[in-house]
Design an enzyme around this catalytic site. Structure first.
Site, short mmCIF file in Angstrom:
data_model
loop_
_atom_site.label_atom_id
_atom_site.label_comp_id
_atom_site.label_asym_id
_atom_site.label_seq_id
_atom_site.Cartn_x
_atom_site.Cartn_y
_atom_site.Cartn_z
N TYR A 177 30.19 64.67 70.31
CA TYR A 177 29.00 64.44 71.12
C TYR A 177 27.80 64.99 70.37
O TYR A 177 27.52 66.19 70.40
CB TYR A 177 29.17 65.12 72.49
CG TYR A 177 27.99 65.02 73.42
CD1 TYR A 177 27.15 63.90 73.42
CD2 TYR A 177 27.70 66.04 74.32
CE1 TYR A 177 26.08 63.81 74.29
CE2 TYR A 177 26.63 65.97 75.19
CZ TYR A 177 25.82 64.84 75.17
OH TYR A 177 24.74 64.77 76.03
N ASP A 230 29.67 59.81 71.60
CA ASP A 230 28.26 59.54 71.82
C ASP A 230 27.51 60.10 70.63
O ASP A 230 27.32 61.30 70.52
CB ASP A 230 27.81 60.20 73.13
CG ASP A 230 26.32 60.02 73.39
OD1 ASP A 230 25.64 59.33 72.60
OD2 ASP A 230 25.84 60.57 74.40
N HIS A 256 26.18 55.78 80.53
CA HIS A 256 26.89 55.19 79.40
C HIS A 256 28.08 54.37 79.92
O HIS A 256 28.54 54.59 81.05
CB HIS A 256 27.45 56.27 78.47
CG HIS A 256 26.42 57.12 77.81
ND1 HIS A 256 26.09 57.00 76.48
CD2 HIS A 256 25.65 58.13 78.30
CE1 HIS A 256 25.16 57.90 76.17
NE2 HIS A 256 24.88 58.59 77.26
#
Length: 269
Positions: free
Chosen positions: A114, A156, A260
């Protein structure tokens, strides 16, 4: 759920869930519908001792590797398959929970990351968070240069690298997540180990391919101001075994959605 036949594909999903406890309902809905072998989550926003283990165990995901943080960040790997050799890199260099990596029995390394969003101002002098994001990518690049194993990297990444990865290149050229300096940093990371971008491998540019839409829009489907911030990459040897990649856009319209959507890649390993 039981482990699929050994001859079937390995199915890996990745999703920035924006609080796993708040989205438990749609996580369960997705797992029951899609039935991936492994689910990688980002932004779980929960300490490990409060993670909803029962939900995943009940659905057959008995192997869990957690790297949590209260209210912020956090990553997790939930699997129907055994996981080994856990590693947690601190590419932020401040103890934030942003990475976990594991070995799969098939010989593939799986990395779940992330990357920081980077704040609102694309200038490290005016915005320390932006500098931290660039430094994070630099540390990842140095790590990537030494990675020699068959590897899948998901998560992400908080960067939309191509002009067609955002709803308007002109409007977002100076907006964090699509600025030239971020794109250059992510491109450097990709080139450091010749990572294959599986999203664009299966859905070539300049085709539309978005994974994130802001909560600020009252109707995300109407203006469709999306960005491709979530990614799945693989080293060339693993990419050669990939047979399918999908983005589950419908999940953005589910009840209490994340901003998302999940990505799923299948590999014939």
């Amino acid at each position: 759920m039981s482990r699929p036949d050994p001859q079937s594909n390995l199915k890996i999903a990745s999703w920035n869930i924006n609080s796993v406890r708040a989205r438990a309902g749609i996580v369960e809905q997705f797992l029951r519908t899609e039935q991936p072998d492994i689910l990688c989550l980002q932004e779980t926003k929960v300490m490990d001792d409060a993670f909803p283990r029962d939900l995943f165990q009940r659905l057959g995901y008995k192997h869990m590797v957690l790297c949590g943080q209260r209210m912020h960040h956090g990553v997790a790997i939930l699997s129907r398959l055994p996981l080994a050799n856990v590693d947690k890199h601190d590419w932020q260099a401040n103890g934030e929970a942003r990475h976990v990596g594991v070995d799969l029995e098939c010989g593939i390394r799986l990395e779940n990351v992330y990357i920081p969003a980077g704040g609102d101002i694309p200038d490290r002098a005016l915005n320390p968070k932006f500098g931290q994001k660039l430094d994070f990518l630099e540390r990842m690049t140095r790590w990537s240069e030494t990675t020699k194993r068959p590897t899948i990297m998901v998560g992400d990444f908080n960067v939309a690298p191509l002009e067609c990865d955002v709803w308007s290149h002109k409007a977002l050229i100076n907006v964090v997540s699509h600025t030239p300096v971020e794109v250059a940093a992510l491109t450097g990371l990709q080139q450091s180990n010749e990572w294959v971008d599986l999203g664009r491998h299966f859905h070539p540019a300049p085709g539309r391919l978005h994974t994130w839409w802001s909560y600020r829009s009252p109707d995300w489907t109407r203006n469709d101001r999306g960005r491709r911030l979530d990614h799945m990459w693989a080293t060339k040897d693993v990419a050669a075994t990939a047979v399918r990649h999908a983005v589950h856009e419908s999940c953005r319209s589910w009840e209490r959605p994340s901003d998302h959507i999940p990505l799923v890649t299948e590999f014939n390993v």
